[in-house]
Design a protein around this motif. Structure first.
Motif, PDB file in Angstrom:
ATOM      1  N   PHE A  23       0.871  -1.202  -0.065  1.00 19.26           N
ATOM      2  CA  PHE A  23       0.088  -0.079   0.068  1.00 19.26           C
ATOM      3  C   PHE A  23       0.870   1.242  -0.123  1.00 19.26           C
ATOM      4  N   SER A  24       0.977   2.085  -1.027  1.00 18.98           N
ATOM      5  CA  SER A  24       1.947   3.080  -1.394  1.00 18.98           C
ATOM      6  C   SER A  24       1.150   4.399  -1.091  1.00 18.98           C
TER       7      SER A  24
ATOM      8  N   PRO B 206       4.586  12.486   2.672  1.00 20.72           N
ATOM      9  CA  PRO B 206       5.330  12.053   4.069  1.00 20.72           C
ATOM     10  C   PRO B 206       3.827  11.992   5.031  1.00 20.72           C
ATOM     11  N   VAL B 207       3.865  10.966   5.802  1.00 17.08           N
ATOM     12  CA  VAL B 207       2.861  10.877   6.687  1.00 17.08           C
ATOM     13  C   VAL B 207       3.140  10.451   8.074  1.00 17.08           C
ATOM     14  N   ALA B 208       2.354  10.526   8.826  1.00 12.60           N
ATOM     15  CA  ALA B 208       2.216   9.735  10.211  1.00 12.60           C
ATOM     16  C   ALA B 208       1.354   8.415  10.225  1.00 12.60           C
ATOM     17  N   ILE B 209       1.795   7.328  10.355  1.00 15.72           N
ATOM     18  CA  ILE B 209       1.199   6.341  10.354  1.00 15.72           C
ATOM     19  C   ILE B 209       0.628   5.502  11.715  1.00 15.72           C
ATOM     20  N   ASP B 210      -0.403   5.203  11.876  1.00 16.88           N
ATOM     21  CA  ASP B 210      -0.781   4.658  13.167  1.00 16.88           C
ATOM     22  C   ASP B 210      -1.287   3.079  12.716  1.00 16.88           C
ATOM     23  N   ILE B 211      -0.532   2.107  13.108  1.00 21.16           N
ATOM     24  CA  ILE B 211      -0.998   0.599  12.680  1.00 21.16           C
ATOM     25  C   ILE B 211      -1.794   0.422  14.024  1.00 21.16           C
TER      26      ILE B 211
ATOM     27  N   TYR C 185       4.408 -11.116   7.952  1.00 18.53           N
ATOM     28  CA  TYR C 185       4.745  -9.791   8.858  1.00 18.53           C
ATOM     29  C   TYR C 185       4.641  -8.708   7.812  1.00 18.53           C
ATOM     30  N   VAL C 186       4.691  -7.664   8.484  1.00 15.35           N
ATOM     31  CA  VAL C 186       4.529  -6.380   7.813  1.00 15.35           C
ATOM     32  C   VAL C 186       5.704  -5.423   7.865  1.00 15.35           C
ATOM     33  N   GLN C 187       5.881  -4.801   6.710  1.00 16.08           N
ATOM     34  CA  GLN C 187       7.421  -4.068   6.394  1.00 16.08           C
ATOM     35  C   GLN C 187       6.855  -2.726   6.549  1.00 16.08           C
ATOM     36  N   LEU C 188       7.301  -1.767   6.827  1.00 13.13           N
ATOM     37  CA  LEU C 188       7.130  -0.395   6.666  1.00 13.13           C
ATOM     38  C   LEU C 188       8.687   0.203   5.790  1.00 13.13           C
ATOM     39  N   LEU C 189       8.210   0.848   4.556  1.00 13.44           N
ATOM     40  CA  LEU C 189       9.076   1.078   3.740  1.00 13.44           C
ATOM     41  C   LEU C 189       9.067   2.592   3.516  1.00 13.44           C
ATOM     42  N   GLY C 190      10.260   3.251   3.232  1.00 15.56           N
ATOM     43  CA  GLY C 190      10.057   4.657   2.729  1.00 15.56           C
ATOM     44  C   GLY C 190      11.540   5.189   1.830  1.00 15.56           C
ATOM     45  N   GLY C 191      11.082   6.067   0.826  1.00  9.78           N
ATOM     46  CA  GLY C 191      12.077   6.404  -0.030  1.00  9.78           C
ATOM     47  C   GLY C 191      11.555   7.504  -1.069  1.00  9.78           C
ATOM     48  N   ASN C 192      12.219   7.527  -1.929  1.00  3.94           N
ATOM     49  CA  ASN C 192      11.988   8.796  -2.860  1.00  3.94           C
ATOM     50  C   ASN C 192      11.620   8.219  -4.268  1.00  3.94           C
ATOM     51  N   GLY C 193      11.349   6.886  -4.455  1.00  2.94           N
ATOM     52  CA  GLY C 193      10.800   6.282  -5.745  1.00  2.94           C
ATOM     53  C   GLY C 193       9.625   5.562  -5.485  1.00  2.94           C
ATOM     54  N   ILE C 194       8.963   5.137  -6.516  1.00  8.33           N
ATOM     55  CA  ILE C 194       7.759   4.339  -6.313  1.00  8.33           C
ATOM     56  C   ILE C 194       7.970   2.877  -6.430  1.00  8.33           C
ATOM     57  N   ASP C 195       9.138   2.359  -6.676  1.00  4.87           N
ATOM     58  CA  ASP C 195       9.458   0.811  -6.807  1.00  4.87           C
ATOM     59  C   ASP C 195       9.708   0.541  -5.521  1.00  4.87           C
ATOM     60  N   THR C 196       8.967  -0.593  -4.860  1.00  4.62           N
ATOM     61  CA  THR C 196       8.874  -0.737  -3.420  1.00  4.62           C
ATOM     62  C   THR C 196      10.163  -1.741  -3.257  1.00  4.62           C
TER      63      THR C 196
ATOM     64  N   ASP D 234       9.128  10.981   0.537  1.00  4.31           N
ATOM     65  CA  ASP D 234       8.171  11.193  -0.308  1.00  4.31           C
ATOM     66  C   ASP D 234       7.045   9.825  -0.612  1.00  4.31           C
ATOM     67  N   ASN D 235       7.628   8.636  -0.361  1.00  8.44           N
ATOM     68  CA  ASN D 235       6.907   7.514  -0.516  1.00  8.44           C
ATOM     69  C   ASN D 235       6.750   6.660   0.539  1.00  8.44           C
ATOM     70  N   THR D 236       5.615   6.468   1.321  1.00  8.29           N
ATOM     71  CA  THR D 236       5.794   5.572   2.398  1.00  8.29           C
ATOM     72  C   THR D 236       4.974   4.271   2.094  1.00  8.29           C
ATOM     73  N   VAL D 237       5.489   3.000   2.257  1.00  9.83           N
ATOM     74  CA  VAL D 237       4.742   2.015   1.855  1.00  9.83           C
ATOM     75  C   VAL D 237       4.366   1.124   3.057  1.00  9.83           C
ATOM     76  N   VAL D 238       3.374   0.532   3.017  1.00 10.37           N
ATOM     77  CA  VAL D 238       3.100  -0.388   3.997  1.00 10.37           C
ATOM     78  C   VAL D 238       2.830  -1.751   3.257  1.00 10.37           C
ATOM     79  N   ARG D 239       3.682  -2.677   3.602  1.00  6.54           N
ATOM     80  CA  ARG D 239       3.833  -3.961   2.790  1.00  6.54           C
ATOM     81  C   ARG D 239       3.687  -5.212   3.539  1.00  6.54           C
ATOM     82  N   MET D 240       2.659  -6.194   2.922  1.00  4.63           N
ATOM     83  CA  MET D 240       2.348  -7.288   3.892  1.00  4.63           C
ATOM     84  C   MET D 240       3.194  -8.331   2.969  1.00  4.63           C
TER      85      MET D 240
END
Lengths: 319, 142
Positions: free
Chosen positions: A207-208, A212-217, A241-252, A276-282
């Motif tokens: 989920f991309s 820049p966000v504040a996330i509450d899981i 498991y769940v991964q939280l990823l961050g970076g400046n591109g759209i390729d997770t 710029d891009n925050t990703v929640v990855r399952m």
């Protein structure tokens, strides 16, 4: 005899609507979308679907998040054009070519891509997408009359097009369809909530959020292997498991891991990610049914500033 | 009993009228390789993908593709005369190579621009939904 015939007819209608799969949409309010029901409609026929179809010209660089018919007409040679399509997280997009007056042999092309491409990076990444990369590009000139309709696998798609001569044009119709099992999603807005579920399939879903966000899981229920208590495995060995990823591109696959979450905490997990891009990855092994719910909101400039000053590693603040 | 064949006919007519072409993958490469050439087509796909991933020169690709075409049984090109069929296939392969030599399709956009575009698209979507609601309510009110 007549009664039996009527019963048989009703049974036939029931089978037909079940086969068509649209029986749960009988009560929706969209007018005249179903030809089948119009046969039995006693009202005089009107082309109301045509009247309600949204139409507008397509620009060389465009973003479309509404259904409708879009026509691109070149007033001058346009060699690098792209239109992005976007839908709700639980929808997929279909792009139909209505007409295309382009010169394929002269180097013109219209290519639909299943996903988004920006600066060479693709979403979903090649690892997360069900199709191999070359199948995600569908070129109108290659498939021509064989392939008039392309459907995306997630809520984003795009077309690239190039026309060399003024006057060339093409028309595409964009429609959205419900996706009962969304996997890869780009969020349309910087705020919201979402629940990601993995239906016991060995596929990783992202989920991309391109802000820049504040996330509450707030909740996750993750399948876990039964491991001996003495072992202290990393998240990858425990199960889903769940991964939280961050970076400046759209390729997770090119983003940096911020956190791996696999052990339930009491209370929500709260993180501020100034990328710029925050990703929640399952990451799903396929053996369990796992679920994670989270909410997110945009970071304001004050918070961004604080994070920038406090962080030693500012991998999201280069450039 | 007369009604049963009539029913079956009605059933098949209604069902066939709702068949939509499946959004499948293109079965044929531009060279119009027929079904028996599918293995070669898959090998070609695999090699193109490798070339794309490695970014290697197209000469390597060209040699392998020509070798595959030479290995092919000429009987498979039964639609065209033998010489013309091979020329046709070679031309199609050359076209494929030309496309693979072009830079991969991408666009350079900043996230800032992308976000603005998304915002504008959302506003357009809301405007259009409001128009649609107005039209529907007008219809209902008549």
């Amino acid at each position: 005899m007549e009664r039996t015939f009527r019963e048989q007819l009703f049974f036939l209608l029931l089978c037909l609507s079940v086969l068509k799969g649209d029986s749960r949409y009988i009560e929706n309010n969209e007018i005249a979308k179903d030809e089948l029901y119009s046969i039995f409609n006693p009202d005089p026929k009107r082309d109301s679907a045509d009247v309600l179809m949204y139409r507008r010209p397509l620009r060389c660089l465009d973003m479309v998040s509404v259904e409708g018919q879009f026509t691109f007409t070149a007033e001058s040679p346009q060699l690098s054009c792209a239109a992005f399509f976007m839908a709700e997280p639980n929808e997929v997009i279909s792009v139909d070519y209505d007409q295309a007056d382009i010169d394929c042999s002269g180097g013109d092309f219209i290519t639909v891509f299943d996903g988004w491409v920006m600066k060479g990076e693709k979403f979903p990444s090649t690892q997360d997408h069900p199709l191999p990369l070359h199948e995600r590009y569908v070129d109108f000139c290659d498939s021509g009359s064989v392939r008039r309709s392309v459907r995306s696998s997630q809520n984003v798609a795009m077309i690239f097009f190039r026309v060399h001569s003024a006057g060339s044009s093409f028309t595409v119709t964009v429609r959205k369809h419900i996706n009962p099992f969304p996997c890869n999603v780009i969020s349309q807005s910087p705020e919201g909530t979402y629940t990601m579920a993995s239906p016991q399939q060995h596929r990783n879903c992202s989920f991309s959020i391109i802000y820049p966000v504040a996330i509450d899981i707030s909740e996750f229920s993750l399948g876990r292997h039964n491991l001996p208590k003495r072992a202290l495995p990393g998240c990858a060995e425990t199960g889903d498991y769940v991964q939280l990823l961050g970076g400046n591109g759209i390729d997770t696959s090119k983003l940096l891991p911020i956190a791996d979450l696999c052990i339930s905490f009491s209370g929500p997990t709260h993180m501020k990610i100034a990328c710029d891009n925050t990703v929640v990855r399952m990451v799903s092994s396929g053996r369990f049914v796992s679920r994670v719910s989270f909410s997110y909101r945009l970071l304001d400039s004050q918070e961004l500033q604080t994070i920038k000053l406090n962080n030693v590693e500012d991998f999201c603040f280069n450039n | 009993m007369k009604s049963v064949p009539l029913l079956l006919l009605l059933f098949s007519v209604l069902l066939s009228s709702h068949l939509r072409p499946a959004a499948g993958r293109p079965r044929f490469l531009p060279g119009r390789l027929d079904g028996s050439g599918r293995l070669q087509a898959q090998q070609l796909d695999g090699m193109l993908l490798k070339a794309d991933a490695d970014g290697t020169a197209s000469e390597f690709l060209g040699d392998n593709v020509l070798r595959i075409l030479q290995r092919r049984d000429p009987d498979h090109l039964h639609l065209l005369p033998e010489e013309e069929g091979e020329e046709e296939a070679l031309r199609a392969v050359a076209q494929l190579l030309k496309r693979s030599e072009e830079p991969p399709l991408s666009i350079d956009l900043t996230f800032h621009l992308l976000r603005n575009m998304i915002q504008m698209a959302k506003m357009e979507s809301q405007r259009e939904q409001a128009q649609l609601n107005r039209k529907v309510l007008d219809e209902v009110g008549k």
